[in-house]
Design an enzyme around this catalytic site. Structure first.
Site, mmCIF file in Angstrom:
data_model
loop_
_atom_site.group_PDB
_atom_site.id
_atom_site.type_symbol
_atom_site.label_atom_id
_atom_site.label_comp_id
_atom_site.label_asym_id
_atom_site.label_seq_id
_atom_site.Cartn_x
_atom_site.Cartn_y
_atom_site.Cartn_z
ATOM 1 N N CYS A 143 -2.083 8.988 2.501
ATOM 2 C CA CYS A 143 -1.789 8.562 1.132
ATOM 3 C C CYS A 143 -2.956 8.889 0.192
ATOM 4 O O CYS A 143 -2.778 8.954 -1.018
ATOM 5 C CB CYS A 143 -1.427 7.092 1.084
ATOM 6 S SG CYS A 143 -2.608 6.053 1.941
ATOM 7 N N GLU A 154 0.893 -1.165 0.000
ATOM 8 C CA GLU A 154 0.000 0.000 0.000
ATOM 9 C C GLU A 154 0.929 1.212 0.000
ATOM 10 O O GLU A 154 1.535 1.538 1.017
ATOM 11 C CB GLU A 154 -0.894 -0.061 1.235
ATOM 12 C CG GLU A 154 -2.171 0.704 1.059
ATOM 13 C CD GLU A 154 -2.022 2.107 1.583
ATOM 14 O OE1 GLU A 154 -1.573 2.965 0.775
ATOM 15 O OE2 GLU A 154 -2.333 2.352 2.748
HETATM 16 P P1 NAD Z 1 10.531 6.761 4.036
HETATM 17 O O1 NAD Z 1 10.307 6.307 2.658
HETATM 18 O O2 NAD Z 1 11.938 6.771 4.568
HETATM 19 O O3 NAD Z 1 9.697 5.870 5.069
HETATM 20 C C1 NAD Z 1 8.344 5.541 4.875
HETATM 21 C C2 NAD Z 1 7.996 4.390 5.838
HETATM 22 O O4 NAD Z 1 8.713 3.232 5.465
HETATM 23 C C3 NAD Z 1 8.429 4.629 7.303
HETATM 24 O O5 NAD Z 1 7.434 4.113 8.149
HETATM 25 C C4 NAD Z 1 9.740 3.876 7.473
HETATM 26 O O6 NAD Z 1 9.928 3.395 8.794
HETATM 27 C C5 NAD Z 1 9.549 2.736 6.515
HETATM 28 N N1 NAD Z 1 10.786 2.279 5.919
HETATM 29 C C6 NAD Z 1 11.747 3.047 5.334
HETATM 30 N N2 NAD Z 1 12.729 2.274 4.857
HETATM 31 C C7 NAD Z 1 12.387 0.984 5.138
HETATM 32 C C8 NAD Z 1 12.996 -0.278 4.876
HETATM 33 N N3 NAD Z 1 14.145 -0.398 4.203
HETATM 34 N N4 NAD Z 1 12.374 -1.387 5.332
HETATM 35 C C9 NAD Z 1 11.192 -1.308 5.985
HETATM 36 N N5 NAD Z 1 10.570 -0.142 6.238
HETATM 37 C C10 NAD Z 1 11.153 0.986 5.817
HETATM 38 O O7 NAD Z 1 9.946 8.189 4.127
HETATM 39 P P2 NAD Z 1 9.495 9.111 5.313
HETATM 40 O O8 NAD Z 1 10.255 10.396 5.216
HETATM 41 O O9 NAD Z 1 9.447 8.422 6.640
HETATM 42 O O10 NAD Z 1 8.024 9.327 4.835
HETATM 43 C C11 NAD Z 1 7.756 10.129 3.719
HETATM 44 C C12 NAD Z 1 7.243 9.354 2.550
HETATM 45 O O11 NAD Z 1 6.725 8.100 2.944
HETATM 46 C C13 NAD Z 1 6.101 10.129 1.947
HETATM 47 O O12 NAD Z 1 6.560 10.791 0.820
HETATM 48 C C14 NAD Z 1 5.043 9.110 1.628
HETATM 49 O O13 NAD Z 1 5.002 8.851 0.256
HETATM 50 C C15 NAD Z 1 5.477 7.848 2.311
HETATM 51 N N6 NAD Z 1 4.522 7.383 3.314
HETATM 52 C C16 NAD Z 1 3.408 6.800 2.842
HETATM 53 C C17 NAD Z 1 2.463 6.334 3.729
HETATM 54 C C18 NAD Z 1 1.202 5.690 3.246
HETATM 55 O O14 NAD Z 1 0.235 5.634 3.985
HETATM 56 N N7 NAD Z 1 1.180 5.156 2.032
HETATM 57 C C19 NAD Z 1 2.673 6.482 5.096
HETATM 58 C C20 NAD Z 1 3.845 7.086 5.548
HETATM 59 C C21 NAD Z 1 4.779 7.518 4.628
#
Ligand code: NAD
Length: 488
Positions: free
Chosen positions: A282, A248
């Site tokens: 999202c 998702e």
């Molecule tokens: P990010 O991409 O670093 O992290 C997003 C999420 O993924 C976090 O919860 C993080 O703990 C997890 N994550 C990151 N790297 C991971 C890995 N290698 N393995 C497992 N989990 C991992 O970005 P961020 O700065 O924390 O969040 C911003 C971006 O994340 C936004 O631009 C948005 O698109 C996305 N996001 C989407 C949702 C959603 O509901 N679809 C929720 C939160 C963040």
């Protein structure tokens, strides 16, 4: 007076600490509110062993009994909502009333999937006399789940609900920024009598945990909510062991405003919705494509209401919008606004971070944004909306579909013909007409294109946590078997 819980891992029905810890900050004050233990490899091994044992017990537990335990956990969450909500506000920043709603929503996900646990029907395929083909849905096994920080309780609840209702065990890595929501959720399951090992909660360095857990043969499903970039890398990792994924991911939701609706009412509704969770959703409505005739009224009403949104600490009464989650989001908002302004966009309101501590950023409305501005392609995941005029529905649909995302889309119209066109042509998993709600427990939710794969919720929500097994049962041994096989 607020209940910010002790932050611990939960493995094999026991809470545990580790020596290495990460700070958890309140985004409204930037103050540290807790220290979170970092899971070591040995903790992950313990979680895998526990989940394997838990799966053997849980997958053989009657669906009715599974449903009773999940419903008990949901009921505890509802009872504890007033105590849980302040912790969510402290770690995520959202206003208390939204945190209360989130706890209720988490309970709704559990309640819906508990019902589905008892309706996970297989089927019997019509066949020739003497042979019967039955198709069963069986729990897939141990799930590795990864949930994000924007909904600290309801996002983990959705993953846990689907996995447990299907009869799977789960190791959940919830977001390190917002651990309390998941901890309260796990406490509810523990108090509801969930058998040991069925649900395990870990935190740590996300990439280290995912790269250790996902390749394990014992992990049979990967379920992730987060950014598209991380989703792709986890999908690649899972592909090496042929592990199915439920992804998702990001969106960049278009909103088409036709000229047969009240543009002011639609504008006010949109501004209020944009402020929800500081735009960190999202499905947050972001790219508004407005019929030329309605453009001015819509944009004015939107900007007026957006400018009045009361920003502050989510614990304070009257706050409509809290801070964004962290300093990274502030930097992202500022960069997107500057880029758009530099390319000729008009800033109708917001755009400037208020002085003082806390990661606050106002609802920001950009109009007449050129197609080459980054915000037209990159999901802001924050309180930014872009409003552009369109010549007709074809123009709007073309522009809505122009991005590689396809999670949620919205339209305001009373025309059945318009709805028919939109239904046929918009490339998304969830299209909402005259409402900006895209996801409720009873309908499937998920994306197309780079927004992901698989569905959570609805009757479809358990499918990803099951495997299909076909049983071919001939009643008698064949009297005269032939190498060529049976009769056609
Ligand atoms: P990010 O991409 O670093 O992290 C997003 C999420 O993924 C976090 O919860 C993080 O703990 C997890 N994550 C990151 N790297 C991971 C890995 N290698 N393995 C497992 N989990 C991992 O970005 P961020 O700065 O924390 O969040 C911003 C971006 O994340 C936004 O631009 C948005 O698109 C996305 N996001 C989407 C949702 C959603 O509901 N679809 C929720 C939160 C963040």
């Amino acid at each position: 007076m607020t209940d910010y819980p002790d932050l611990q891992l939960f493995i094999d029905d026991r809470w545990r600490n580790t020596a290495d810890t990460l700070p958890v900050l309140n985004p409204a004050t930037e103050a540290e509110i807790g220290r979170l233990p970092v899971a070591r490899q040995s903790d992950l091994d313990d979680a895998l062993d526990a989940a394997e044992r838990g799966f053997r017990v849980w997958s053989r537990t009657a669906p009715r009994v599974r449903a009773q335990i999940i419903l008990r956990a949901a009921s505890l969450l509802r009872d504890r909502g007033p105590q849980i909500a302040p912790a969510i506000t402290m770690e995520n920043g959202k206003p208390l009333v939204q945190a209360r709603m989130e706890v209720i929503r988490g309970a709704e996900f559990l309640e819906w999937d508990a019902g589905e646990a008892q309706r996970l029907y297989g089927h019997v395929v019509p066949s020739a006399p003497g042979i019967r083909y039955s198709v069963l849905r069986e729990p897939a096994g141990v799930v590795a789940g990864f949930s994000p920080w924007n909904f600290p309780l309801s996002q983990p609840a959705r993953k846990i609900a689907g996995a447990l209702a299907a009869g799977c065990a789960i190791i959940l890595k919830a977001a390190e920024e917002t651990p309390a929501g998941a901890i309260h959720l796990v406490r509810a399951f523990q108090d509801a009598g969930l058998p040991p090992g069925v649900l395990n909660l870990v935190f740590g360095h996300p990439a280290e945990i995912s790269s250790y857990l996902i390749p394990q043969d014992r992990v049979r499903v990967v379920a992730f909510t987060g950014s598209t970039a991380v989703g792709i890398s986890l999908t690649e990792l899972a592909a090496r062991s042929m592990t199915p994924v439920l992804m998702e991911l990001g969106g960049h939701a278009p909103v088409i405003v036709c000229d047969d609706v009240d543009p002011q009412a639609a504008g006010v509704m949109s501004a209020v919705r944009k402020a929800r969770n500081s735009g960190q959703v999202c499905t947050s409505p972001t790219r508004f494509f407005v019929a030329e005739r309605s453009f001015h009224s819509f944009a004015t009403a939107f900007a007026d209401r957006a400018g009045q949104v009361r920003i502050g600490n989510g614990l304070d009464a009257g706050t409509e919008m809290g801070p964004v989650a962290n300093a990274r989001r502030i930097a992202a908002m500022e960069a997107l606004v500057e880029d758009a302004r530099g390319k000729g966009a008009r800033v109708l309101c917001g755009g400037v971070r208020p002085k003082g501590p806390g990661y606050f950023f106002p609802v920001t409305v950009l109009a007449d944004v050129p197609q080459d501005a980054r915000v037209m392609r990159e999901e802001p995941f924050g309180p930014i909306a872009v409003i552009n005029p369109v010549s007709d529905l074809d123009d709007a649909i073309t522009r809505a579909n122009a991005l590689p995302f396809g999670l949620a889309a919205y339209a305001f119209t009373h025309s059945a013909a318009n709805v028919d066109r939109l239904t046929a042509d918009i490339e998304v998993g969830n299209l909402s007409i005259n409402t900006l709600e895209a996801s409720v427990a009873e309908v499937p939710f998920g994306g197309v294109k780079y927004s992901g794969h698989g569905r959570e919720g609805g009757a479809e929500g358990l499918h990803h946590y099951t495997v299909t097994k076909t049983i071919s049962h001939r009643m008698e041994l064949e009297a005269e078997p032939s190498v060529a096989g049976g009769k056609p």
